[in-house]
Design a protein around this motif. Structure first.
Motif, PDB file in Angstrom:
ATOM      1  N   UNK A 234       0.748  -1.105  -0.148  1.00  0.00           N
ATOM      2  CA  UNK A 234       0.017   0.004  -0.125  1.00  0.00           C
ATOM      3  C   UNK A 234       0.679   1.273  -0.130  1.00  0.00           C
ATOM      4  N   UNK A 235       1.963   1.202   0.756  1.00  0.00           N
ATOM      5  CA  UNK A 235       2.866   2.492   0.745  1.00  0.00           C
ATOM      6  C   UNK A 235       3.388   2.429  -0.452  1.00  0.00           C
ATOM      7  N   UNK A 236       3.815   1.346  -1.133  1.00  0.00           N
ATOM      8  CA  UNK A 236       4.378   1.600  -2.521  1.00  0.00           C
ATOM      9  C   UNK A 236       3.359   2.230  -3.674  1.00  0.00           C
ATOM     10  N   UNK A 237       2.120   1.349  -3.515  1.00  0.00           N
ATOM     11  CA  UNK A 237       1.115   2.186  -4.320  1.00  0.00           C
ATOM     12  C   UNK A 237       0.915   3.650  -3.893  1.00  0.00           C
ATOM     13  N   UNK A 238       0.706   3.919  -2.842  1.00  0.00           N
ATOM     14  CA  UNK A 238       0.791   5.249  -2.532  1.00  0.00           C
ATOM     15  C   UNK A 238       1.573   6.245  -2.889  1.00  0.00           C
ATOM     16  N   UNK A 239       3.015   5.651  -2.792  1.00  0.00           N
ATOM     17  CA  UNK A 239       3.927   6.531  -3.296  1.00  0.00           C
ATOM     18  C   UNK A 239       3.946   6.713  -5.040  1.00  0.00           C
ATOM     19  N   UNK A 240       3.594   5.503  -5.368  1.00  0.00           N
ATOM     20  CA  UNK A 240       3.283   5.528  -6.937  1.00  0.00           C
ATOM     21  C   UNK A 240       2.351   6.519  -7.427  1.00  0.00           C
ATOM     22  N   UNK A 241       1.204   6.542  -6.348  1.00  0.00           N
ATOM     23  CA  UNK A 241       0.061   7.538  -6.951  1.00  0.00           C
ATOM     24  C   UNK A 241       0.751   8.916  -6.653  1.00  0.00           C
ATOM     25  N   UNK A 242       1.422   9.145  -5.500  1.00  0.00           N
ATOM     26  CA  UNK A 242       1.827  10.488  -5.363  1.00  0.00           C
ATOM     27  C   UNK A 242       2.867  11.007  -6.321  1.00  0.00           C
ATOM     28  N   UNK A 243       4.016  10.091  -6.841  1.00  0.00           N
ATOM     29  CA  UNK A 243       4.634  10.405  -7.904  1.00  0.00           C
ATOM     30  C   UNK A 243       4.048  10.652  -9.260  1.00  0.00           C
ATOM     31  N   UNK A 244       2.858   9.559  -9.456  1.00  0.00           N
ATOM     32  CA  UNK A 244       2.233  10.179 -10.817  1.00  0.00           C
ATOM     33  C   UNK A 244       1.407  11.253 -10.672  1.00  0.00           C
ATOM     34  N   UNK A 245       0.896  11.656  -9.384  1.00  0.00           N
ATOM     35  CA  UNK A 245      -0.081  12.763  -9.101  1.00  0.00           C
ATOM     36  C   UNK A 245       1.031  13.880  -9.379  1.00  0.00           C
ATOM     37  N   UNK A 246       2.298  13.742  -8.856  1.00  0.00           N
ATOM     38  CA  UNK A 246       3.279  14.912  -8.859  1.00  0.00           C
ATOM     39  C   UNK A 246       3.763  15.249 -10.394  1.00  0.00           C
ATOM     40  N   UNK A 247       4.082  14.038 -10.926  1.00  0.00           N
ATOM     41  CA  UNK A 247       4.463  14.114 -12.399  1.00  0.00           C
ATOM     42  C   UNK A 247       3.041  14.649 -13.451  1.00  0.00           C
ATOM     43  N   UNK A 248       1.958  14.501 -12.923  1.00  0.00           N
ATOM     44  CA  UNK A 248       0.883  15.012 -13.521  1.00  0.00           C
ATOM     45  C   UNK A 248       0.641  16.608 -13.429  1.00  0.00           C
ATOM     46  N   UNK A 249       1.022  16.825 -12.145  1.00  0.00           N
ATOM     47  CA  UNK A 249       0.986  18.114 -11.824  1.00  0.00           C
ATOM     48  C   UNK A 249       2.038  19.089 -12.452  1.00  0.00           C
ATOM     49  N   UNK A 250       3.319  18.371 -12.450  1.00  0.00           N
ATOM     50  CA  UNK A 250       4.396  19.104 -13.187  1.00  0.00           C
ATOM     51  C   UNK A 250       4.308  19.073 -14.703  1.00  0.00           C
ATOM     52  N   UNK A 251       3.481  18.315 -15.343  1.00  0.00           N
ATOM     53  CA  UNK A 251       3.078  18.435 -16.550  1.00  0.00           C
ATOM     54  C   UNK A 251       2.096  19.300 -16.744  1.00  0.00           C
ATOM     55  N   UNK A 252       1.164  19.415 -15.970  1.00  0.00           N
ATOM     56  CA  UNK A 252       0.035  20.489 -16.050  1.00  0.00           C
ATOM     57  C   UNK A 252       0.638  21.741 -16.042  1.00  0.00           C
ATOM     58  N   UNK A 253       1.596  21.962 -15.174  1.00  0.00           N
ATOM     59  CA  UNK A 253       1.981  23.213 -14.735  1.00  0.00           C
ATOM     60  C   UNK A 253       3.050  23.776 -15.862  1.00  0.00           C
ATOM     61  N   UNK A 254       3.613  22.728 -16.758  1.00  0.00           N
ATOM     62  CA  UNK A 254       4.494  22.803 -17.800  1.00  0.00           C
ATOM     63  C   UNK A 254       3.596  23.099 -19.196  1.00  0.00           C
ATOM     64  N   UNK A 255       2.548  22.643 -19.167  1.00  0.00           N
ATOM     65  CA  UNK A 255       1.636  22.822 -20.235  1.00  0.00           C
ATOM     66  C   UNK A 255       1.005  24.293 -20.068  1.00  0.00           C
ATOM     67  N   UNK A 256       0.851  24.574 -18.825  1.00  0.00           N
ATOM     68  CA  UNK A 256       0.187  25.857 -18.559  1.00  0.00           C
ATOM     69  C   UNK A 256       1.326  26.930 -18.746  1.00  0.00           C
ATOM     70  N   UNK A 257       2.455  26.649 -18.360  1.00  0.00           N
ATOM     71  CA  UNK A 257       3.651  27.577 -18.700  1.00  0.00           C
ATOM     72  C   UNK A 257       3.810  27.855 -20.073  1.00  0.00           C
ATOM     73  N   UNK A 258       3.984  26.359 -20.670  1.00  0.00           N
ATOM     74  CA  UNK A 258       4.107  26.305 -22.326  1.00  0.00           C
ATOM     75  C   UNK A 258       2.974  27.505 -22.897  1.00  0.00           C
ATOM     76  N   UNK A 259       1.536  27.226 -22.555  1.00  0.00           N
ATOM     77  CA  UNK A 259       0.338  27.924 -23.124  1.00  0.00           C
ATOM     78  C   UNK A 259       0.631  29.396 -22.593  1.00  0.00           C
ATOM     79  N   UNK A 260       1.142  29.923 -21.421  1.00  0.00           N
ATOM     80  CA  UNK A 260       1.177  31.332 -21.067  1.00  0.00           C
ATOM     81  C   UNK A 260       2.491  31.811 -21.903  1.00  0.00           C
ATOM     82  N   UNK A 261       3.538  31.017 -22.049  1.00  0.00           N
ATOM     83  CA  UNK A 261       4.748  31.447 -22.749  1.00  0.00           C
ATOM     84  C   UNK A 261       4.341  31.848 -24.251  1.00  0.00           C
ATOM     85  N   UNK A 262       3.449  30.753 -24.802  1.00  0.00           N
ATOM     86  CA  UNK A 262       2.927  30.911 -26.251  1.00  0.00           C
ATOM     87  C   UNK A 262       2.362  32.255 -26.438  1.00  0.00           C
TER      88      UNK A 262
END
Length: 188
Positions: free
Chosen positions: A128-156
């Protein structure tokens, strides 16, 4: 019949004797001691004639044999009861030993089950800890991607605003012609 003749002859001799005529004599029918003695002798004679002592002795021997056989039977029953008691005590001891073994096995099995449950819980918690860590990492990478996408959109959008405000129509036409030339060069 011979036994009967002797007492009768003695009785007849005593009754016909001149001693009976005397009043103070022991051998007189008027003397109660003499009569009781004669009656006792007659009674003993009758008992001997009919073999009563041997009959009584036989009955006593028979009763003694019956008592002896009952004692032997009681002794045998006692020995049998002791053997049964010993057998039951052995069986009780065996059953008690078996019950003790069953309880010991149950305790050992419970201890093993508890240890296995601890291992299973640790494994489950780790999973469960591993699954939670994976979910956290996935959520973190999704958040980073979302932030990048928004930054790219804002930069464009910012670049578009900057370019639109600084570019003239002739500069835009030159950029379009240059892009078409690059595409043609890459396609051929």
């Amino acid at each position: 019949m011979r036994h009967l003749k002797a007492p009768i002859a003695a009785l007849a001799a005593l009754s016909a004797s001149p001693a009976l005529a005397a009043g103070d004599v022991f051998f007189s029918l008027k003397n109660t001691d003499f009569v009781v003695s004669i009656a006792f002798l007659v009674f003993v004679g009758i008992l001997l004639y009919f073999k009563v002592p041997s009959l009584v002795g036989g009955m006593l021997d028979k009763r003694a044999e019956g008592i002896k056989s009952e004692l032997d039977e009681a002794r045998g029953l006692r020995e049998e009861a002791q053997a049964l008691l010993a057998s039951f005590e052995r069986k009780q001891k065996d059953v008690q030993d078996q019950a003790d073994r069953i309880v010991a096995n149950a305790r050992d099995e419970a201890a093993r089950a508890a240890e296995q449950a601890k291992v299973d819980i640790r494994t489950s918690v780790d999973r469960r800890m591993k699954a939670a860590e994976e979910q956290i990492a996935s959520a973190q990478s999704a958040a980073v991607k979302d932030v990048r996408d928004r930054a790219v959109t804002a930069a464009i959008a910012a670049a578009q605003n900057v370019i639109a405000s600084q570019m003239s129509a002739s500069d835009a036409n030159a950029l379009i012609d240059d892009a078409i030339a690059q595409v043609e060069a890459k396609l051929h």
